[in-house]
Design a protein around this motif. Structure first.
Motif, PDB file in Angstrom:
ATOM      1  N   SER A 166       0.860  -1.187   0.000  1.00 36.65           N
ATOM      2  CA  SER A 166       0.000   0.000   0.000  1.00 36.65           C
ATOM      3  C   SER A 166       0.897   1.238   0.000  1.00 36.65           C
ATOM      4  O   SER A 166       2.074   1.172   0.347  1.00 36.65           O
ATOM      5  N   ASP A 179       0.219   3.708  -4.471  1.00 39.02           N
ATOM      6  CA  ASP A 179      -0.503   2.956  -5.499  1.00 39.02           C
ATOM      7  C   ASP A 179      -1.438   3.905  -6.236  1.00 39.02           C
ATOM      8  O   ASP A 179      -1.866   4.943  -5.719  1.00 39.02           O
ATOM      9  N   THR A 195      -7.464   7.890  -9.663  1.00 40.53           N
ATOM     10  CA  THR A 195      -7.706   7.871  -8.222  1.00 40.53           C
ATOM     11  C   THR A 195      -6.854   8.932  -7.534  1.00 40.53           C
ATOM     12  O   THR A 195      -5.726   9.205  -7.943  1.00 40.53           O
ATOM     13  N   GLY A 231      -5.220   9.951  -3.823  1.00 45.22           N
ATOM     14  CA  GLY A 231      -4.927   9.456  -2.479  1.00 45.22           C
ATOM     15  C   GLY A 231      -4.650   7.971  -2.417  1.00 45.22           C
ATOM     16  O   GLY A 231      -4.576   7.396  -1.322  1.00 45.22           O
ATOM     17  N   GLY A 232      -4.507   7.309  -3.539  1.00 44.92           N
ATOM     18  CA  GLY A 232      -4.182   5.885  -3.546  1.00 44.92           C
ATOM     19  C   GLY A 232      -5.418   5.002  -3.541  1.00 44.92           C
ATOM     20  O   GLY A 232      -6.550   5.452  -3.796  1.00 44.92           O
ATOM     21  N   LEU A 233      -5.210   3.710  -3.245  1.00 44.31           N
ATOM     22  CA  LEU A 233      -6.278   2.715  -3.263  1.00 44.31           C
ATOM     23  C   LEU A 233      -6.595   2.258  -1.842  1.00 44.31           C
ATOM     24  O   LEU A 233      -5.688   2.093  -1.013  1.00 44.31           O
ATOM     25  N   ARG A 234      -7.872   2.030  -1.569  1.00 43.78           N
ATOM     26  CA  ARG A 234      -8.265   1.554  -0.248  1.00 43.78           C
ATOM     27  C   ARG A 234      -7.772   0.134  -0.016  1.00 43.78           C
ATOM     28  O   ARG A 234      -7.228  -0.179   1.036  1.00 43.78           O
ATOM     29  N   LEU A 235      -8.011  -0.739  -0.979  1.00 44.16           N
ATOM     30  CA  LEU A 235      -7.552  -2.120  -0.900  1.00 44.16           C
ATOM     31  C   LEU A 235      -6.400  -2.296  -1.877  1.00 44.16           C
ATOM     32  O   LEU A 235      -6.565  -2.061  -3.078  1.00 44.16           O
ATOM     33  N   ASN A 267     -12.355   1.894  -6.069  1.00 40.46           N
ATOM     34  CA  ASN A 267     -11.487   1.566  -4.939  1.00 40.46           C
ATOM     35  C   ASN A 267     -10.616   2.757  -4.518  1.00 40.46           C
ATOM     36  O   ASN A 267      -9.655   2.596  -3.763  1.00 40.46           O
ATOM     37  N   ALA A 268     -10.948   3.953  -5.020  1.00 44.46           N
ATOM     38  CA  ALA A 268     -10.167   5.150  -4.676  1.00 44.46           C
ATOM     39  C   ALA A 268     -10.257   5.432  -3.179  1.00 44.46           C
ATOM     40  O   ALA A 268     -11.335   5.341  -2.575  1.00 44.46           O
ATOM     41  N   ARG A 269      -9.122   5.795  -2.587  1.00 40.69           N
ATOM     42  CA  ARG A 269      -9.088   6.032  -1.145  1.00 40.69           C
ATOM     43  C   ARG A 269      -9.884   7.275  -0.760  1.00 40.69           C
ATOM     44  O   ARG A 269     -10.609   7.286   0.235  1.00 40.69           O
ATOM     45  N   THR A 270      -9.751   8.350  -1.516  1.00 36.07           N
ATOM     46  CA  THR A 270     -10.470   9.584  -1.186  1.00 36.07           C
ATOM     47  C   THR A 270     -11.529   9.892  -2.242  1.00 36.07           C
ATOM     48  O   THR A 270     -12.721   9.833  -1.979  1.00 36.07           O
TER      49      THR A 270
END
Length: 651
Positions: free
Chosen positions: A513, A516, A566, A568-572, A580-583
């Motif tokens: 993580s 990503d 995306t 802010g990266g990926l949640r998973l 699956n975008a973090r933000t």
């Protein structure tokens, strides 16, 4: 005994007699139709190895057998076969091959013209010569085949764009590529890729989507005189491509072609292999007295250390390794090129068709998976409609999948990374297989990456650039032969290009993580062209006149470019989806420029007694880019040329 010797003697005399009758001397002379002797004529007895060449006076002497047939050949002249019979001397007259002097090539707007009447340079390359190069890019296949044409091949792989220049640069603009014309469809290739410093990847231009198996001929028009008919877009020259079509034959013809080739990295930079990492000729000692690689002040980045003699040394990460020079070529793999093409063709006096399918796979020496996979479908058919009209239609569809072009520069190009601030003793093979952190996942960092090399391997193997291109191209020509000397061509064509791309960056932090990233890109671009040309060809006494006039409208319809990524990266980790975008998901869009160009033109030539030709062409362009937003301003550009050519060969 004497009787035996007598019998053998008679047999020997008989054999000599038979041989002398079956192989006798023949003399003669070879002249042209004017009675002048021709030296250097090749003379071969058909079906045998017996041959001769005429001397400076056209004379020859050759041993021939009974009922021999002699073949006379000379450059620029027609071959001639003569049955010798009982003749002991021959006087042979050979005629000039007029087809050589009346060679016909494809010029402006797909029309055909005799080369001797052209007042500009032109060169034709046959399609079979392009196929033999085993190259996915038809531009690269031209390398070394056309005089005055310089090609700089892309370095990112088979998909990379190549820069082609005809007789140098004609402008100071960034794009000096010539205009390509494929069965009447205008192709405007650009140049993509990295600048002088950077790690960009080059997915190439539209030329990689053209299948060489479908090309009948490629004609390079050099200079402004040759390309004036195509207007200002042809400033850098024109390359006219004619595709294959069916032939009149009995039944169906099926052709299957397969080509394969392999490539390996042949040579790297010239490097010294005598000294390893460090700045001192001796090793520092560890607490246990074992020789170690120099650590002080990052001295390991230099290669002025102890001699490389194969002794065991403690590396920066604590492993015991042999003190030897690396071989950067071991990093690369074997590249493969395979192409399968099958074509079905046939035809009658009124109808012809050709349909083909091609599958091309081209990987490279880069182990990152750099690859091009292309599927191409092509159909061309002709149909005579009554006694006047002829229909010629072409449909071409290409589906191209591209993966991970090589980095063209910067920190992530292997040529740079294995040399700059990296010692000759660096164990490339080990770090290429151990760049991930076995304890927590992600990339080795800090003390676990003492040579700061893991980022290069991570960018090479764990980040993917994927692109799919679909190109649809069709052209329809309707020709009306109004009279034997007057015909009308009406042409319409369309091209659509749809590009979809993805970027997948695997996280390099713990548990894969962090850093990503996922991105999608879409680009849609279309164009169409409508053209009509009326041409006449008549002879008036000693004058032969060819005149054509017409007009066209050419519209680049443009489209839109979409980029979604995306933030802010990926949640998973390792789940590449916009959902699956973090933000949040960011969206960027921009228009693809549109343009309209209308044109009228008049061109032709006048030939006097088949030796003096006057060429002319005039074209007036009306471009939407030359007007203001309110429609005012001058929008026309005049392109013209006049040339006179003397052809002395037919006086």
């Amino acid at each position: 005994m004497k009787k035996i010797l007598l019998v053998w003697g008679l047999l020997l005399i008989s054999c000599i007699s038979v041989y002398s009758q079956s192989n006798r001397a023949l003399t003669g002379v070879v002249r042209d139709v004017k009675g002048e002797a021709i030296p250097g004529v090749s003379i071969i007895e058909k079906g045998s190895r017996s041959g001769a060449i005429t001397d400076q006076y056209g004379n020859f002497r050759i041993n021939v057998s009974t009922n021999a047939t002699l073949v006379f050949s000379y450059v620029g002249f027609l071959k001639k076969e003569i049955l010798v019979g009982n003749n002991t001397t021959l006087s042979v007259i050979i005629e000039e091959d007029t087809k050589i002097f009346n060679e016909v090539v494809v010029t402006g707007f797909g029309g055909k013209q005799e080369t001797r009447k052209l007042a500009y340079a032109i060169q034709e390359v046959k399609g079979q010569d392009l196929v033999r190069t085993n190259n996915a890019n038809v531009v690269n296949a031209l390398q070394g085949k056309v005089a005055g044409v310089h090609i700089d091949q892309g370095t990112g792989g088979p998909m990379s764009s190549s820069r082609i220049r005809i007789r140098g640069n004609a402008s100071l603009g960034g794009n000096t590529q010539p205009l390509f014309v494929i069965d009447g469809v205008l192709i405007r290739p650009g140049t993509s890729g990295a600048d002088s410093w950077g790690a960009a990847q080059d997915m190439g231009n539209i030329m990689k989507n053209i299948n060489s198996d479908n090309i009948e001929s490629m004609t390079v028009l050099k200079g402004s005189g040759a390309s004036a008919l195509y207007g200002s877009e042809a400033l850098n020259g024109v390359i006219v491509i004619q595709t294959k079509k069916g032939r009149v034959q009995k039944g169906l013809g099926v052709t299957y072609n397969h080509t394969s080739s392999f490539e390996k990295a042949f040579r790297f930079l010239d490097l010294q292999n005598q000294f390893g990492a460090g700045t001192s000729p001796t090793f520092p000692k560890g607490a246990d007295g074992v020789d170690e690689v120099e650590r002080v002040a990052n001295g390991w980045i230099y290669s002025y250390g102890p001699q490389l003699q194969g002794q065991m040394v403690r590396d920066l990460d604590g492993r015991m390794v042999p003190w030897v020079a690396n071989n950067p070529l071991d990093f690369f793999q074997t590249g493969r090129f395979t192409n399968h093409n099958i074509a079905v063709e046939g035809g009658t006096e009124n109808t012809t068709f050709r349909a083909s399918y091609s599958r091309l796979n081209n990987s490279t020496i880069m182990p990152s998976g750099t690859e091009l996979k292309r599927d191409n479908f092509n159909i061309r058919a002709t149909q005579k409609i009554g006694k006047i009209f002829t229909l010629d239609a072409t449909v071409d569809y290409t589906d191209n999948n591209l993966l991970n072009p090589a980095r063209q520069g910067g920190n992530f190009n292997p040529v740079f990374r294995f040399v700059f601030n990296r010692p000759r003793s660096l164990d490339i093979n080990y770090w290429a297989n151990n760049y991930t952190d076995p304890a927590v996942g992600g990339r080795r960092q800090g003390v676990n990456d003492p040579y700061f090399i893991s980022q290069f391997f991570w960018e090479t193997f764990e980040r993917d650039e994927i692109q799919n291109e679909k190109v649809f191209r069709t052209n329809i020509d309707l020709t009306a032969n109004i009279t034997p000397w007057l015909n009308l061509l009406v042409r319409g064509n369309v091209q659509n290009q749809l590009t979809k791309a993805e970027t997948k960056n695997r996280g390099d932090g713990p548990r894969f993580s962090g850093n990503d990233f996922y991105q999608t890109r879409t680009l849609d671009d279309s164009q169409y062209r409508l053209q009509a040309v009326l041409s006449a060809n008549r002879t008036f006494g000693d004058f032969q006149v060819n005149v054509a006039g017409g007009g066209e409208t050419n519209r680049l319809l443009g489209g839109r470019s979409y980029r979604t990524f995306t933030d802010g990266g990926l949640r998973l980790p390792e789940i590449y989806s916009l959902a699956n975008a973090r933000t949040r998901v960011e969206i960027a869009t921009s228009p693809v420029p549109a343009k309209r160009t209308d044109a009228v033109y008049l061109y032709g030539d006048v030939t006097y007694k088949d030796f003096l030709t006057f060429n002319f062409s005039n074209r007036m362009d009306f471009s939407s880019t030359l007007t203001y937003a309110d429609g005012t301003g001058t929008c026309s550009v005049l392109n013209y040329k006049q040339n006179t050519k003397y052809y002395l060969g037919c006086i």
